[in-house]
Motif scaffolding. Structure first.
Motif, PDB file in Angstrom:
ATOM      1  N   GLU A  11      39.728  24.809  37.212  1.00  0.00           N
ATOM      2  CA  GLU A  11      39.625  24.476  38.671  1.00  0.00           C
ATOM      3  C   GLU A  11      39.676  25.706  39.560  1.00  0.00           C
ATOM      4  OE1 GLU A  11      43.830  23.242  37.747  1.00  0.00           O
ATOM      5  OE2 GLU A  11      41.947  23.046  36.847  1.00  0.00           O
ATOM      6  N   LYS A  12      40.270  26.737  39.201  1.00  0.00           N
ATOM      7  CA  LYS A  12      40.287  27.883  39.789  1.00  0.00           C
ATOM      8  C   LYS A  12      39.316  29.016  39.661  1.00  0.00           C
ATOM      9  CE  LYS A  12      44.240  27.360  41.934  1.00  0.00           C
ATOM     10  NZ  LYS A  12      44.603  27.249  43.288  1.00  0.00           N
ATOM     11  N   THR A  13      38.581  28.792  38.424  1.00  0.00           N
ATOM     12  CA  THR A  13      37.394  29.585  38.214  1.00  0.00           C
ATOM     13  C   THR A  13      36.413  30.026  39.393  1.00  0.00           C
ATOM     14  OG1 THR A  13      37.474  28.845  35.911  1.00  0.00           O
ATOM     15  CG2 THR A  13      35.578  30.144  36.553  1.00  0.00           C
ATOM     16  N   ALA A  14      35.800  29.362  40.020  1.00  0.00           N
ATOM     17  CA  ALA A  14      34.992  29.546  40.855  1.00  0.00           C
ATOM     18  C   ALA A  14      35.556  30.329  42.186  1.00  0.00           C
ATOM     19  CB  ALA A  14      34.174  28.102  41.645  1.00  0.00           C
ATOM     20  N   TYR A  15      36.798  30.094  42.247  1.00  0.00           N
ATOM     21  CA  TYR A  15      37.296  30.638  43.707  1.00  0.00           C
ATOM     22  C   TYR A  15      37.871  32.122  43.172  1.00  0.00           C
ATOM     23  CZ  TYR A  15      41.033  31.700  46.997  1.00  0.00           C
ATOM     24  OH  TYR A  15      41.751  32.094  47.992  1.00  0.00           O
ATOM     25  N   VAL A  16      38.083  32.446  42.090  1.00  0.00           N
ATOM     26  CA  VAL A  16      38.583  33.693  41.340  1.00  0.00           C
ATOM     27  C   VAL A  16      37.273  34.390  41.502  1.00  0.00           C
ATOM     28  CG1 VAL A  16      39.448  34.910  39.592  1.00  0.00           C
ATOM     29  CG2 VAL A  16      40.604  32.724  40.127  1.00  0.00           C
ATOM     30  N   MET A  17      36.001  33.959  40.870  1.00  0.00           N
ATOM     31  CA  MET A  17      34.867  34.772  40.842  1.00  0.00           C
ATOM     32  C   MET A  17      34.295  35.060  41.904  1.00  0.00           C
ATOM     33  SD  MET A  17      33.192  32.821  37.455  1.00  0.00           S
ATOM     34  CE  MET A  17      31.870  33.863  37.379  1.00  0.00           C
ATOM     35  N   THR A  18      34.447  34.248  43.166  1.00  0.00           N
ATOM     36  CA  THR A  18      33.703  34.637  44.251  1.00  0.00           C
ATOM     37  C   THR A  18      34.534  35.622  44.966  1.00  0.00           C
ATOM     38  OG1 THR A  18      33.216  32.246  44.759  1.00  0.00           O
ATOM     39  CG2 THR A  18      33.742  33.534  46.746  1.00  0.00           C
ATOM     40  N   GLU A  19      35.992  35.343  44.833  1.00  0.00           N
ATOM     41  CA  GLU A  19      36.929  36.478  45.556  1.00  0.00           C
ATOM     42  C   GLU A  19      36.627  37.946  44.752  1.00  0.00           C
ATOM     43  OE1 GLU A  19      39.215  36.358  48.151  1.00  0.00           O
ATOM     44  OE2 GLU A  19      38.165  34.614  48.616  1.00  0.00           O
ATOM     45  N   LEU A  20      36.293  38.012  43.293  1.00  0.00           N
ATOM     46  CA  LEU A  20      36.231  39.414  42.916  1.00  0.00           C
ATOM     47  C   LEU A  20      34.696  39.739  43.511  1.00  0.00           C
ATOM     48  CD1 LEU A  20      37.424  38.285  39.214  1.00  0.00           C
ATOM     49  CD2 LEU A  20      38.264  40.040  40.705  1.00  0.00           C
ATOM     50  N   ALA A  21      33.559  38.776  43.244  1.00  0.00           N
ATOM     51  CA  ALA A  21      32.282  39.346  43.819  1.00  0.00           C
ATOM     52  C   ALA A  21      32.579  39.825  45.234  1.00  0.00           C
ATOM     53  CB  ALA A  21      31.519  38.050  43.733  1.00  0.00           C
ATOM     54  N   GLU A  22      33.054  39.187  46.070  1.00  0.00           N
ATOM     55  CA  GLU A  22      33.283  39.616  47.278  1.00  0.00           C
ATOM     56  C   GLU A  22      34.142  40.960  47.631  1.00  0.00           C
ATOM     57  OE1 GLU A  22      35.018  36.449  49.833  1.00  0.00           O
ATOM     58  OE2 GLU A  22      33.166  35.451  49.624  1.00  0.00           O
ATOM     59  N   ALA A  23      35.004  41.226  46.709  1.00  0.00           N
ATOM     60  CA  ALA A  23      35.539  42.567  46.689  1.00  0.00           C
ATOM     61  C   ALA A  23      34.827  43.894  45.724  1.00  0.00           C
ATOM     62  CB  ALA A  23      36.937  42.371  45.916  1.00  0.00           C
ATOM     63  N   GLY A  24      33.674  43.341  45.425  1.00  0.00           N
ATOM     64  CA  GLY A  24      32.736  44.413  44.713  1.00  0.00           C
ATOM     65  C   GLY A  24      32.863  44.421  43.387  1.00  0.00           C
ATOM     66  N   PHE A  25      33.222  43.131  42.669  1.00  0.00           N
ATOM     67  CA  PHE A  25      33.256  43.238  41.182  1.00  0.00           C
ATOM     68  C   PHE A  25      32.471  41.924  40.762  1.00  0.00           C
ATOM     69  CE2 PHE A  25      37.365  45.144  42.598  1.00  0.00           C
ATOM     70  CZ  PHE A  25      37.322  46.257  42.204  1.00  0.00           C
ATOM     71  N   PRO A  26      31.238  41.963  40.693  1.00  0.00           N
ATOM     72  CA  PRO A  26      30.159  40.929  40.586  1.00  0.00           C
ATOM     73  C   PRO A  26      29.938  40.620  39.036  1.00  0.00           C
ATOM     74  CG  PRO A  26      29.131  42.585  41.102  1.00  0.00           C
ATOM     75  CD  PRO A  26      30.251  43.208  41.409  1.00  0.00           C
ATOM     76  N   ALA A  27      30.223  41.762  38.282  1.00  0.00           N
ATOM     77  CA  ALA A  27      29.974  41.574  36.866  1.00  0.00           C
ATOM     78  C   ALA A  27      31.005  40.932  36.128  1.00  0.00           C
ATOM     79  CB  ALA A  27      29.628  42.887  36.390  1.00  0.00           C
ATOM     80  N   ILE A  28      30.926  39.693  35.695  1.00  0.00           N
ATOM     81  CA  ILE A  28      32.032  38.800  35.180  1.00  0.00           C
ATOM     82  C   ILE A  28      31.412  38.009  33.876  1.00  0.00           C
ATOM     83  CG2 ILE A  28      33.828  36.929  35.275  1.00  0.00           C
ATOM     84  CD1 ILE A  28      33.750  37.614  38.236  1.00  0.00           C
ATOM     85  N   THR A  29      31.995  38.100  32.698  1.00  0.00           N
ATOM     86  CA  THR A  29      31.425  37.185  31.738  1.00  0.00           C
ATOM     87  C   THR A  29      32.824  35.858  31.554  1.00  0.00           C
ATOM     88  OG1 THR A  29      30.900  38.722  30.097  1.00  0.00           O
ATOM     89  CG2 THR A  29      31.519  36.771  29.237  1.00  0.00           C
ATOM     90  N   LYS A  30      32.056  34.799  31.445  1.00  0.00           N
ATOM     91  CA  LYS A  30      32.992  33.436  31.512  1.00  0.00           C
ATOM     92  C   LYS A  30      32.663  32.690  30.344  1.00  0.00           C
ATOM     93  CE  LYS A  30      31.796  29.786  33.734  1.00  0.00           C
ATOM     94  NZ  LYS A  30      31.864  28.516  34.200  1.00  0.00           N
ATOM     95  N   CYS A  61      36.171  47.437  33.813  1.00  0.00           N
ATOM     96  CA  CYS A  61      36.382  48.078  35.279  1.00  0.00           C
ATOM     97  C   CYS A  61      36.913  49.664  35.021  1.00  0.00           C
ATOM     98  CB  CYS A  61      37.283  47.817  36.164  1.00  0.00           C
ATOM     99  SG  CYS A  61      39.042  47.421  35.726  1.00  0.00           S
ATOM    100  N   ASN A  62      36.737  50.594  35.669  1.00  0.00           N
ATOM    101  CA  ASN A  62      37.293  51.846  35.736  1.00  0.00           C
ATOM    102  C   ASN A  62      38.776  51.477  35.968  1.00  0.00           C
ATOM    103  OD1 ASN A  62      34.878  53.295  35.476  1.00  0.00           O
ATOM    104  ND2 ASN A  62      34.435  52.828  37.458  1.00  0.00           N
ATOM    105  N   ASP A  63      39.579  52.728  35.461  1.00  0.00           N
ATOM    106  CA  ASP A  63      40.954  52.561  35.406  1.00  0.00           C
ATOM    107  C   ASP A  63      41.539  52.491  36.673  1.00  0.00           C
ATOM    108  OD1 ASP A  63      40.651  53.130  32.724  1.00  0.00           O
ATOM    109  OD2 ASP A  63      41.984  54.919  32.785  1.00  0.00           O
ATOM    110  N   GLU A  64      40.905  53.150  37.663  1.00  0.00           N
ATOM    111  CA  GLU A  64      41.551  53.078  39.140  1.00  0.00           C
ATOM    112  C   GLU A  64      41.146  51.875  39.839  1.00  0.00           C
ATOM    113  OE1 GLU A  64      37.589  55.080  39.341  1.00  0.00           O
ATOM    114  OE2 GLU A  64      39.112  55.373  38.035  1.00  0.00           O
ATOM    115  N   ASP A  65      40.421  50.916  39.515  1.00  0.00           N
ATOM    116  CA  ASP A  65      40.206  49.615  39.697  1.00  0.00           C
ATOM    117  C   ASP A  65      41.016  48.453  39.306  1.00  0.00           C
ATOM    118  OD1 ASP A  65      38.183  50.441  41.749  1.00  0.00           O
ATOM    119  OD2 ASP A  65      36.673  50.240  40.082  1.00  0.00           O
ATOM    120  N   LYS A  66      41.919  48.711  38.136  1.00  0.00           N
ATOM    121  CA  LYS A  66      42.905  47.836  37.679  1.00  0.00           C
ATOM    122  C   LYS A  66      43.799  46.936  38.556  1.00  0.00           C
ATOM    123  CE  LYS A  66      46.387  48.809  35.781  1.00  0.00           C
ATOM    124  NZ  LYS A  66      47.863  48.842  35.469  1.00  0.00           N
ATOM    125  N   ASP A  67      44.380  47.809  39.372  1.00  0.00           N
ATOM    126  CA  ASP A  67      45.466  47.137  40.303  1.00  0.00           C
ATOM    127  C   ASP A  67      44.782  46.250  41.180  1.00  0.00           C
ATOM    128  OD1 ASP A  67      47.550  48.324  39.049  1.00  0.00           O
ATOM    129  OD2 ASP A  67      47.641  49.870  40.575  1.00  0.00           O
TER     130      ASP A  67
END
Length: 107
Positions: A11-30, A61-67
């Motif tokens: 139930e949290k998947t869509a929210y997490v994926m949306t927030e990641l995409a908005e932060a510039g991380f749209p490439a996700i495997t689910k 991701c690149n190392d600097e994006d981990k945090d």
């Protein structure tokens, strides 16, 4: 280069994926996954469930994006009370990655 795997409540998947995409991380495997963590399953009435449905998100991701990525997942995947079963995040190094269509190395 890193691989981040987050096992979270469905139930949290869509929210997490949306927030990641908005932060510039749209490439996700689910992936739909099933398992149990420290709680060793759950008992509902007389029924014991030891294979609980979860979703696994895989992000490279690149190392600097981990945090940044980890903070977004922690914030968005946590239930209001922070319960057992909210999930887990794994961070692993990746030595190499290639794009199949171009043969180029890297992300």
């Amino acid at each position: 280069m890193l691989m981040i795997r987050a096992i979270i409540r469905p139930e949290k998947t869509a929210y997490v994926m949306t927030e990641l995409a908005e932060a510039g991380f749209p490439a996700i495997t689910k992936m739909d996954v099933y398992g149990r963590g420290k709680q060793k399953g759950i008992m509902v009435g007389d029924l014991y469930y030891d294979e609980i449905p979860k979703e696994m998100l895989i992000i490279f991701c690149n190392d600097e994006d981990k945090d940044t990525l980890v903070k977004i997942i922690l914030r968005t995947a946590k239930t209001g009370t922070g319960s057992y079963g909210d999930g887990r995040i794994f961070v692993s190094p990746i030595d190499e990655a290639y794009t199949i269509s171009t043969g180029k190395a890297g992300l």
